[in-house]
Write a protein that holds these residues in place. Structure first.
Motif, PDB file in Angstrom:
ATOM      1  N   SER B  36       0.831  -1.204   0.000  1.00 17.26           N
ATOM      2  CA  SER B  36       0.000   0.000   0.000  1.00 17.26           C
ATOM      3  C   SER B  36       0.867   1.256   0.000  1.00 17.26           C
ATOM      4  N   LEU B  37       1.911   1.219   0.812  1.00 10.73           N
ATOM      5  CA  LEU B  37       2.809   2.372   0.863  1.00 10.73           C
ATOM      6  C   LEU B  37       3.521   2.566  -0.478  1.00 10.73           C
ATOM      7  N   SER B  38       3.899   1.471  -1.103  1.00 14.12           N
ATOM      8  CA  SER B  38       4.542   1.568  -2.407  1.00 14.12           C
ATOM      9  C   SER B  38       3.581   2.169  -3.430  1.00 14.12           C
ATOM     10  N   MET B  39       2.326   1.733  -3.333  1.00 18.81           N
ATOM     11  CA  MET B  39       1.330   2.262  -4.261  1.00 18.81           C
ATOM     12  C   MET B  39       1.164   3.765  -4.043  1.00 18.81           C
ATOM     13  N   TYR B  40       1.179   4.151  -2.773  1.00 17.07           N
ATOM     14  CA  TYR B  40       1.097   5.560  -2.383  1.00 17.07           C
ATOM     15  C   TYR B  40       2.274   6.328  -2.993  1.00 17.07           C
ATOM     16  N   SER B  41       3.426   5.674  -3.002  1.00 19.13           N
ATOM     17  CA  SER B  41       4.619   6.313  -3.560  1.00 19.13           C
ATOM     18  C   SER B  41       4.532   6.435  -5.088  1.00 19.13           C
ATOM     19  N   THR B  42       3.927   5.447  -5.743  1.00 19.52           N
ATOM     20  CA  THR B  42       3.817   5.559  -7.198  1.00 19.52           C
ATOM     21  C   THR B  42       2.980   6.760  -7.591  1.00 19.52           C
ATOM     22  N   GLU B  43       2.110   7.160  -6.691  1.00 14.31           N
ATOM     23  CA  GLU B  43       1.256   8.303  -7.018  1.00 14.31           C
ATOM     24  C   GLU B  43       1.846   9.599  -6.482  1.00 14.31           C
ATOM     25  N   TYR B  49      -6.359   7.098  -6.985  1.00  8.46           N
ATOM     26  CA  TYR B  49      -7.118   5.936  -7.395  1.00  8.46           C
ATOM     27  C   TYR B  49      -6.424   4.617  -7.085  1.00  8.46           C
ATOM     28  N   HIS B  50      -5.150   4.491  -7.504  1.00  7.74           N
ATOM     29  CA  HIS B  50      -4.458   3.219  -7.359  1.00  7.74           C
ATOM     30  C   HIS B  50      -4.284   2.811  -5.906  1.00  7.74           C
ATOM     31  N   THR B  51      -3.877   3.774  -5.088  1.00  4.52           N
ATOM     32  CA  THR B  51      -3.670   3.473  -3.682  1.00  4.52           C
ATOM     33  C   THR B  51      -4.987   3.046  -3.032  1.00  4.52           C
ATOM     34  N   LYS B  52      -6.010   3.858  -3.266  1.00 10.40           N
ATOM     35  CA  LYS B  52      -7.311   3.580  -2.662  1.00 10.40           C
ATOM     36  C   LYS B  52      -7.777   2.182  -3.026  1.00 10.40           C
ATOM     37  N   VAL B  55      -5.592  -0.691  -1.514  1.00 10.64           N
ATOM     38  CA  VAL B  55      -5.831  -0.906  -0.081  1.00 10.64           C
ATOM     39  C   VAL B  55      -7.177  -1.602   0.122  1.00 10.64           C
ATOM     40  N   LEU B  56      -8.153  -1.104  -0.605  1.00  9.13           N
ATOM     41  CA  LEU B  56      -9.489  -1.679  -0.502  1.00  9.13           C
ATOM     42  C   LEU B  56      -9.479  -3.163  -0.863  1.00  9.13           C
ATOM     43  N   ARG B  57      -8.835  -3.465  -1.975  1.00  7.57           N
ATOM     44  CA  ARG B  57      -8.774  -4.856  -2.420  1.00  7.57           C
ATOM     45  C   ARG B  57      -8.054  -5.731  -1.400  1.00  7.57           C
ATOM     46  N   PHE B  58      -6.970  -5.206  -0.873  1.00  7.52           N
ATOM     47  CA  PHE B  58      -6.234  -6.002   0.100  1.00  7.52           C
ATOM     48  C   PHE B  58      -7.114  -6.308   1.298  1.00  7.52           C
ATOM     49  N   PRO B 343       3.361 -11.034  -6.334  1.00  3.57           N
ATOM     50  CA  PRO B 343       2.171 -11.313  -5.518  1.00  3.57           C
ATOM     51  C   PRO B 343       1.974 -10.275  -4.416  1.00  3.57           C
ATOM     52  N   ILE B 344       0.742  -9.828  -4.289  1.00  5.22           N
ATOM     53  CA  ILE B 344       0.292  -8.851  -3.298  1.00  5.22           C
ATOM     54  C   ILE B 344       0.861  -7.451  -3.541  1.00  5.22           C
ATOM     55  N   MET B 345       2.156  -7.339  -3.888  1.00  8.07           N
ATOM     56  CA  MET B 345       2.769  -6.023  -4.103  1.00  8.07           C
ATOM     57  C   MET B 345       2.176  -5.326  -5.322  1.00  8.07           C
ATOM     58  N   SER B 346       2.029  -6.057  -6.414  1.00  8.92           N
ATOM     59  CA  SER B 346       1.587  -5.438  -7.653  1.00  8.92           C
ATOM     60  C   SER B 346       0.115  -5.082  -7.614  1.00  8.92           C
ATOM     61  N   TYR B 347      -0.194  -4.008  -8.339  1.00  9.54           N
ATOM     62  CA  TYR B 347      -1.575  -3.587  -8.454  1.00  9.54           C
ATOM     63  C   TYR B 347      -2.319  -4.563  -9.347  1.00  9.54           C
TER      64      TYR B 347
END
Lengths: 660, 374
Positions: B36-43, B49-52, B55-58, B343-347
């Protein structure tokens, strides 16, 4: 349940466990390999990739260097810089260039012609090169563009500086002008290549060109962080550029403007020089043109106007115009004859208006003749017959020697102006080498009145006059003020020192002089006498005084009686074509002769007569006689030159404060 | 043997809860957090959108996994073939009526979610094979019939996925299947023969590849061949990882990703971003996290009494290992670029769903480790 197939079940379990064990061992190895690769990339090669990453994200923009100013002697800026607003586009960074440019056209209200030119320019350059859409936006346009900037991605409004010449056409030939650096400029000058940015203006001619490397300055650098698409994200660094050296010239704008005014609507040149320091006070060639026109690329109409002007404004007549000096050479001829003891000051000739020699008739300008004239009178009334006879006795080679010593037939500035012409002072040797024919004695006669092969630039005549007027000493003409310039007193004392030397041990010094010439050390000769006997120089100067200030003198009507402004000079009227006997009989008025066939009017002068300080040369192309067309300008000019002298002295005394 | 009845039937909810593998759960939560933090960093340090949605999916799929963990292992065993069959049908549906995106047809529109059945197939194939070999006696494993059936079962989805086209996923499905085949005792010589055949037919196979796939393979051998084109991704990825150094550029400070030099940073190249920001230390720790997950999964398998559970856990642990290895090797330039999420890390929702289904079965195996399936 358990007993059922417990044996096979056990075997199955042991197979899968064994194989999982093998697999796990392999997994450990593979993970180890990934760690090793990470180690290589992040620890061993970290520096390399860090550099690559910085290369990715950092982009430098060279800013155009700010060009140094030109100032006149009094510190007035005669070539400076103006702030201008420009519009740049990098086509590569634009999604749809055509849409963008039409939008820009609407915003800036450009016409179709300009638009076509921009598109043509865009197609001629590489997509990553900055395209300058507009060089000089008005403030309104600049504001408008900034207002719409969010929808014009790739467009960059830029605050830039542009060269400006506040005195317009006054200094054009002296300073030259700047324009966009061409491929040739980049090839020929390393400095320009190093500092080049799109739209950089470099000197094309004149001092702007020859002093380019001092004027150009240092680029500023802006370092930006950019993203993968080349878009600037933020500024990391800004290194201020350095303005080029400001250069102070010896010229006086007031006098320069006066020269321009006097030559209005005429083709010609005026040069004014300090006879001791060699400072160029003014140097103007007419017609001139406005160098500001070249700044943003000259328009077609303006260029056509310049190039189709029959008086050829592009030519710098002062240093590249070659003209027969006519009678203005006579003081040198007289001096040469005296120095070589060909004649004495008592020598007389009877002028009947013409003289037969070697089976040809040589005419004096005055058909009726001057009667019996001595040397002083001959200079005063500019009697050609006298000079025919004297030149015949003198010979062209001895005349050549004296003329060259006084600066004719050589560049006045060694390497300031690339376009400067050498001119020509003929000699028997020269003719044999250049034309392959032997010297004809008749040619000596017409050389003696400044016609024939001999060709000089107006500035050479000015230098000649200055070196006569200062008592016959060599001076170094200069146009740029330097810290270590000698003062007037230092120069005068040097001259006196050198004069004493020559009277003490003339022969030895002559030999020394010759040695120095051969060793090519021209500065060693500076402020050295150019004569054997100064009395001869004084005699010539006195004759020039007579020519201007005594009745029957050729420029008597242009004299100034006020001792403060009183000057001495010599007129010259040089023929541009051979006049036939029939034409001579007609004695046409100047207005009846076609412009191109009219004589060039020349005048050389120095003043004030008592204690002279300034020398000048005036040339009016096809202006008619020197006495009627050129000399009257000198009268007007000397008034202002002498008036400005006090100002100049004041500035000189606080020279160090003004030094830039 | 005494506890048998007690174990098979009546364990209380709390006993089940206690027997969850908390280390594994903890590692998964940590991984979810890191991702989730990595996704936050990509944005660029914003919750977009991606982070939200990540996190939701996880959260959703992790909770789902927890609930499914309590489902009896028998159930998973019983639906082994069905699951495979449903996913296979979804694959066919995707090929026929799937949603097209960026040149391939991988998704089926289920109205509330766009599902990528090929991701589910990665788990389904393991479950299917686990059930198949659970029943097969060891001495008949290498029978012709018992060889040809799994091969057909494996080839079918591979062909469907290749035709999408999605080379990366089909290779991963193939590898997952092969690993289970190997674990269940298929003779080593078949693996050797088939790899020989593959090797010989490689030029032939390559001629069937799409031009961009050929380009990727050529690029793998020499990334500098076309640094702004096909080699761009791998060059930029290596620059990002390499410039990270020992301790990284710092969270949210990865210039390569922040300035958009990294391609596919949400999905396949998420590890590159992580590695750039957290350096060698961070990367090794992440790798260690995966290693623990793989180890715990394998350990659950080791203590499972049922062959289905054991084989599934072993197979699933190995598949996680394969996904991690292929993804990391790819971004580090050790393998050609093929689409393979971490696994898990990728969107990616389908990948997350499949991963969590897998862990549900693993957890179920843990809870019902003494369960014997007939």
């Amino acid at each position: 349940m358990i007993s059922f197939g417990s044996d096979t079940s056990y075997r199955k379990q042991s197979v899968v466990n064994r194989r999982m064990f093998i697999l796990s061992a392999a997994k450990v190895l593979v993970f180890g390999g990934i760690v090793a690769k990470l180690f290589t990339l992040q620890i061993n090669e970290n520096k390399k990739y860090l550099t690559l990453s910085d290369k990715n994200r950092l982009r430098e923009w060279k800013l155009p260097p700010i060009r140094g100013d030109f100032q006149d002697f009094f510190g007035n800026t005669i070539a400076g810089n103006l702030k201008v607003y420009q519009l740049h586009v990098i086509p590569e960074q634009v999604e749809n260039f055509n849409n963008l440019i039409v939008r820009v056209k609407d915003i800036l209200d450009l016409d179709q012609k300009t638009l076509n030119r921009i598109i043509k320019k865009k197609n001629s350059q590489k997509p990553w090169e900055t395209l300058i859409v507009s060089e000089n936006l008005s403030w309104d346009q600049f504001v408008k563009i900034n207002f719409y900037l969010h929808e014009l991605s790739g467009v960059k409004p830029v605050l830039s500086v542009a060269r400006s010449y506040p005195y317009n056409e006054n200094y054009t030939h002296l300073l030259g002008y700047v324009a966009q650096a061409s491929q040739n400029d980049l090839l020929n000058n390393e400095e320009i290549k190093k500092k080049h940015v799109p739209g950089l203006r470099v000197g094309k001619i004149g001092l702007e060109k020859s002093l380019e490397n001092e004027l150009i300055g240092m680029n500023g650098v802006q370092r930006y962080e950019v993203n993968a698409y080349g878009k600037r994200i933020n500024q990391i660094d800004h290194i201020e550029g350095q303005k080029g050296k400001s250069i102070r010239l010896t010229v006086d704008t007031k006098i320069q403007q006066k020269c321009n005014e006097l030559l209005k609507d005429k083709a010609g040149s005026i040069s004014v020089m300090d006879i001791y320091t060699g400072d160029i006070i003014a140097m103007h060639s007419s017609p001139s043109f406005n160098p500001n026109l070249f700044l943003y690329g000259i328009s077609y109409e303006n260029w056509e106007n310049i190039i189709n002007n029959p008086k050829k404004p592009l030519i710098n007549r002062s240093i590249t115009g070659l003209y027969p000096p006519g009678s203005t050479i006579k003081p040198i001829v007289a001096l040469s004859a005296l120095e070589n003891d060909v004649i004495s000051t008592k020598f007389k000739v009877n002028c009947t208006g013409k003289i037969e020699m070697y089976g040809q008739t040589y005419n004096c300008w005055k058909k009726k003749g001057h009667g019996v004239v001595n040397l002083r009178d001959a200079l005063k009334v500019s009697c050609d017959t006298f000079f025919y006879e004297m030149s015949r006795r003198l010979g062209v080679d001895r005349l050549n020697e004296t003329a060259k010593k006084f600066g004719l037939g050589d560049k006045v500035f060694k390497n300031i102006f690339n376009e400067e012409k050498i001119g020509l002072v003929p000699s028997t040797e020269w003719k044999k080498n250049a034309l392959g024919r032997g010297w004809v004695l008749g040619e000596t006669l017409i050389t003696g009145i400044g016609q024939g092969y001999i060709q000089t630039t107006p500035l050479q005549l000015c230098l000649m006059t200055a070196q006569l007027a200062n008592g016959g000493f060599k001076i170094k003409p200069k146009i740029i003020v330097n810290k270590d310039d000698l003062s007037l007193e230092e120069i005068k004392s040097k001259m006196n020192e050198n004069l004493e030397k020559i009277t003490e041990e003339p022969d030895f010094d002559d030999a020394l002089l010759d040695l120095k010439i051969t060793s090519g050390d021209s500065d060693g000769k500076m402020f050295k006498p150019l004569f054997r006997n100064q009395e001869n120089v004084k005699f010539v100067l006195d004759a020039m005084f007579a020519s201007t200030n005594e009745v029957r003198g050729t420029s008597y009507s242009s004299r100034i009686n006020d001792k403060k402004y009183q000057f001495a000079g010599k007129t010259g009227t040089s023929q541009v074509k051979k006049i036939t006997e029939a034409e001579r009989e007609l004695d046409l008025d100047i207005s009846q002769i076609p412009y191109e066939d009219r004589d060039h009017a020349l005048y050389i002068a120095f003043g004030p007569y008592k204690n002279p300080r300034y020398a000048l040369s005036i040339l009016i192309e096809h202006g008619g006689s020197g006495g009627s067309a050129a000399a009257p300008l000198a009268k007007k000019l000397f008034k202002i030159i002498i008036d400005r002298h006090e100002e100049r002295k004041k500035t000189n005394s606080k020279k160090n404060n003004l030094q830039v | 043997m005494f506890q048998e009845t007690a174990l098979s039937g009546q364990t209380t909810f709390f006993q089940k809860l206690r027997s969850l593998d908390y280390i594994l759960l903890f590692c998964l939560i940590i991984l979810g957090l890191v991702s989730s933090l990595s996704m936050y960093s990509t944005e660029g340090g914003e919750v977009l959108y991606h982070t939200k949605s990540h996190v939701l999916r996880f959260l959703i799929f992790f909770s789902m996994m927890l609930i499914f963990s309590f489902v009896n292992l028998k159930f998973w065993h019983s639906i082994g073939y069905l699951f495979y069959f449903v996913v296979l049908c979804l694959l066919i549906w995707a090929s026929l009526y799937g949603v097209k995106a960026s040149g391939s047809q991988r998704w089926v529109d289920l109205y509330f979610i766009n599902l990528q059945p090929s991701e589910l197939m990665k788990v389904a194939i393991i479950m299917c094979f686990a059930k198949f070999y659970h029943r097969t006696q060891i001495h008949v494993v290498n029978n012709f019939k018992n060889l040809i059936v799994p091969i057909v079962v494996l080839i079918l989805p591979i062909l469907l996925v290749v035709s999408q086209p999605d080379l990366g996923t089909s290779i991963l499905i193939g590898l997952c299947g092969l690993v289970v085949l190997w674990l269940s005792g298929v003779n080593v010589k078949y693996f050797i023969y088939s790899s020989l055949v593959l090797f010989i037919s490689l030029p032939f196979v390559i001629s069937f590849l799409k031009p961009y796939q050929k380009l990727r393979i050529l690029t793998f051998f020499n990334p500098d061949r076309d640094p702004l084109g096909a080699g761009y991704q791998i060059i930029q990825s290596k620059i990002a990882v390499g410039s990270g150094g020992l301790s990284g550029k710092g969270f949210l400070k990865g210039t390569q990703s922040y300035l958009d030099f990294l391609p596919e940073k949400h999905t396949d190249f998420i590890f590159t971003l992580f590695s750039e920001e957290h350096g060698f230390i961070g990367s090794v720790l992440l790798l260690l996290l995966y290693a623990i997950i793989i180890y715990r999964t394998a350990k659950i398998g080791a203590s499972a009494r049922s062959f289905f559970g054991k084989l599934f856990c072993y197979g699933y642990a190995s598949s996680i290992f394969i996904f991690v290895t292929v993804n990391m090797s790819m971004v580090l330039g050790l393998l050609p670029i093929v689409g393979s999420p971490l696994p898990i890390m990728s969107y990616g929702g389908s990948s997350m769903l499949a991963t969590m289904i897998g862990f549900s079965v693993v957890m179920s195996t843990k809870i019902y480790q003494k369960q014997i399936i007939a």
